[in-house]
Design an enzyme around this catalytic site. Structure first.
Site, mmCIF file in Angstrom:
data_model
loop_
_atom_site.group_PDB
_atom_site.id
_atom_site.type_symbol
_atom_site.label_atom_id
_atom_site.label_comp_id
_atom_site.label_asym_id
_atom_site.label_seq_id
_atom_site.Cartn_x
_atom_site.Cartn_y
_atom_site.Cartn_z
ATOM 1 N NE ARG A 56 -2.041 -1.336 3.865
ATOM 2 C CZ ARG A 56 -1.845 -0.216 4.676
ATOM 3 N NH1 ARG A 56 -1.978 0.990 4.305
ATOM 4 N NH2 ARG A 56 -1.111 -0.539 5.423
ATOM 5 C CE LYS A 198 -6.272 -4.234 4.294
ATOM 6 N NZ LYS A 198 -6.919 -4.831 5.630
ATOM 7 C CG HIS A 217 -7.500 -4.544 10.129
ATOM 8 N ND1 HIS A 217 -6.182 -4.299 10.323
ATOM 9 C CD2 HIS A 217 -7.681 -5.362 8.981
ATOM 10 C CE1 HIS A 217 -5.490 -4.926 9.496
ATOM 11 N NE2 HIS A 217 -6.370 -5.646 8.643
ATOM 12 C CB SER A 235 -0.601 -6.777 7.108
ATOM 13 O OG SER A 235 -0.056 -7.694 6.073
ATOM 14 C CE LYS A 239 -6.137 -9.337 10.164
ATOM 15 N NZ LYS A 239 -4.875 -8.801 9.714
ATOM 16 C CB THR A 240 -4.652 -15.151 7.129
ATOM 17 O OG1 THR A 240 -4.993 -13.636 6.767
ATOM 18 C CG2 THR A 240 -4.949 -16.035 5.899
ATOM 19 C CG ASP A 254 -8.056 -8.345 6.585
ATOM 20 O OD1 ASP A 254 -7.267 -8.193 7.329
ATOM 21 O OD2 ASP A 254 -7.926 -7.355 5.440
ATOM 22 N NE ARG A 319 -0.511 -9.258 1.631
ATOM 23 C CZ ARG A 319 -1.103 -8.989 2.864
ATOM 24 N NH1 ARG A 319 -1.954 -9.705 3.262
ATOM 25 N NH2 ARG A 319 -0.656 -8.118 3.546
#
Length: 534
Positions: A56, A198, A217, A235, A239-240, A254, A319
């Site tokens: 980003r 996002k 988030h 990130s 989390k994933t 997410d 990703r």
């Protein structure tokens, strides 16, 4: 002064003969290959490269300063204002540019699995693979829903249109602009597809609280007994990985909303980091990467089509974007009841926070507002090694409203539903980054499982003298000494010094929350700012 009719300009663009509307996954893959936008891997995933923008660009993100939102937005470095006339001029240029393209790709979708709160969107792309990404990451309408679908927000992504900062009022060639009045997200100058995802999350973070829904988030899953768990973290904190539990059903990885009915996923897909991905460590993600998946910036062997997830020549922010249905034990639709457990994930580069600790309600609010972690390499341009950072509510880059709004809503829900909250460190143990080692993933899984099953409820705890955290003395499947971070360091004095250094960073960061109660302020680490020489 630039005066245009935004909806008329968009309607004219979408009526063009170059528009490919709602193509199925197979056709989008074909188009991407024909246009040489990517290559297929041995398992059929589409592998693409995003050029110099592999993450980003937060400094290039703007919100149009419009009368209806001016008093609501938390303006600053995150939510940078841009004049509506400047936006209108750039919008017209992008629309005119896209009219010249041989093909445009449009997907209609939803954000929000709960029909009561979902947002109908459409995504307009210059690239076929970007449209495939959008189709996989957002919620796909049924054929019946598609017949009555009317987009309330439009994302327009033109990566090859580069702005001129001296003319267009941007900071660089790249721009990500949200207009809440015109209901448009305008993206240009970057091929990184995560900007689309996002941006819509930012939109939902503005719209949902107005409906008394907490936007978050976080990832979420649900157990066999219907017990819902939330995993907050930036990130790269896990989390994933940690929510993809074979013993629990995934709600989403997410972005979620928490309404009076419970929790719902905002997306229809997963955007998993793939650096060092292996079947042994993350079989569900490994198996999810197949035909229809978009792989970003992953090295692929030209001879056999095998992806090399250990290769980070392009970026560490590699990703995979795939539909949530690729995960075998996902709950459909992606909705569940109120959470019984919340887990805050942090990747502590200092190596001093405990692997797991139980939080009081006040500590939960303190750490939610703090949002401490380490910014991991590749997530944003220019970050090459972990940096200590504080991201309010574990998602400040995507929060248009003041942080207190989200924090107060979370605090109310924790109390209302009697939620257990834990802080879990997935970062370093035995020393800081460069000295210690990354936390053992099986140990982290064991600690989280114990928290979710209530196995830590009656365990004796010790209070950390610096951070005030309540650390369990035992946890099934984890050596006792691992639970006490100081015991994993060779030099206890070095640990104390580094822990106090981090404590001071917490205290300094929390000064901006002067409005919160004394109880919440007191829930943080001991204040060492007066003894900075220690």
């Amino acid at each position: 002064m630039t005066t245009i009719n935004f909806s008329n300009e968009l309607s004219e663009l979408l009526r063009g003969g170059n528009v490919q509307m709602d193509l199925p996954v197979s056709r989008l893959v074909e188009k991407a290959l024909m246009r040489k936008e990517g290559v297929l891997t041995s398992k059929g995933a589409l592998s693409v490269e995003t050029g110099k923008y592999t993450g980003r660009s937060p400094k290039d993100k703007f919100i149009v300063d419009e009368p209806s939102v001016h008093d609501n937005i938390d303006w600053g470095a995150v939510n940078q204002p841009i004049d509506k006339e400047v936006f209108a001029s750039l919008y017209k240029k992008v629309i005119d540019y896209l009219k010249t393209k041989d093909e445009l790709f449009v997907t209609n979708a939803f954000a929000g699995a709960d029909p009561n709160y979902r947002l109908p969107i459409q995504v307009v792309n210059e690239y076929a693979w970007h449209n495939l990404f959008a189709r996989q990451l957002f919620i796909r309408p049924t054929e019946e829903e598609l017949e009555t679908h009317e987009a309330e927000f439009t994302v327009i992504a033109a990566p090859n249109f580069k702005a001129d900062p001296n003319v267009d009022g941007t900071k660089s060639e790249t721009f990500i602009i949200i207009s809440f009045e015109e209901k448009v997200v305008l993206i240009g100058g970057t091929e990184y597809a995560g900007e689309m995802k996002k941006s819509i999350f930012s939109v939902m973070n503005y719209l949902l609280p107005e409906q008394d829904v907490l936007s978050m988030h976080c990832s979420a899953n649900v157990g066999e007994e219907g017990d819902t768990a939330l995993f907050f973290g930036l990130s790269g904190t896990g989390k994933t990985t940690l929510s993809a539990d074979p013993n629990r059903r995934l709600i989403g990885d997410d972005e979620h909303g928490w309404s009076h009915n419970g929790v719902f996923n905002i997306e229809g897909g997963c955007y998993a980091k793939t650096v060092n991905l292996s079947y042994e460590k993350e079989p569900q993600i490994w198996n999810a990467i197949r035909f229809g998946t978009v792989l970003e910036n992953v090295y692929v062997d030209e001879k056999n089509g095998e992806p090399d997830y250990d290769n980070t020549d392009l970026t560490e922010n590699t990703r995979a974007a795939y539909p949530i249905e690729n995960i075998p034990n996902v709950i459909m639709p992606n909705m569940a009841g109120h959470p019984s457990t919340i887990i805050f994930l942090t990747a502590d580069a200092f190596g001093v926070l405990p692997p797991i600790s139980k939080l009081t309600k006040e500590q939960a609010m303190y750490h939610f507002l703090s949002g401490y972690t380490s910014k991991l390499a590749g997530t944003e341009r220019g970050v090459t090694e972990p940096e200590a950072t504080f991201s309010t509510c574990f998602g400040s880059p995507f929060l248009p409203l003041k942080a207190a709004r989200y924090a107060e809503m979370l605090g109310e829900k924790i109390i209302e539903h009697n939620v257990n909250v834990f802080l879990v460190n997935t970062g370093w143990s035995g020393g800081p980054y460069g000295v210690g080692e990354r936390m053992n993933l099986p140990y982290t899984r064991a600690m989280i499982q114990a928290a979710l099953l209530g196995e830590l409820d009656g365990v004796e705890t010790v209070t950390d003298p610096i951070f005030g955290l309540h650390i369990p003395l035992q946890c099934p499947g984890v050596p006792d000494e691992v639970l006490q971070p100081k015991q994993t360091w060779d030099d206890p004095e070095a640990y104390d010094k580094k822990a106090k250094e981090l404590a001071r960073k917490f205290q300094e960061n929390f000064k901006k929350f002067s409005h919160v109660s004394k109880e919440i302020k007191a829930a943080g680490p001991v204040d060492f700012t007066l003894n900075a020489s220690e």
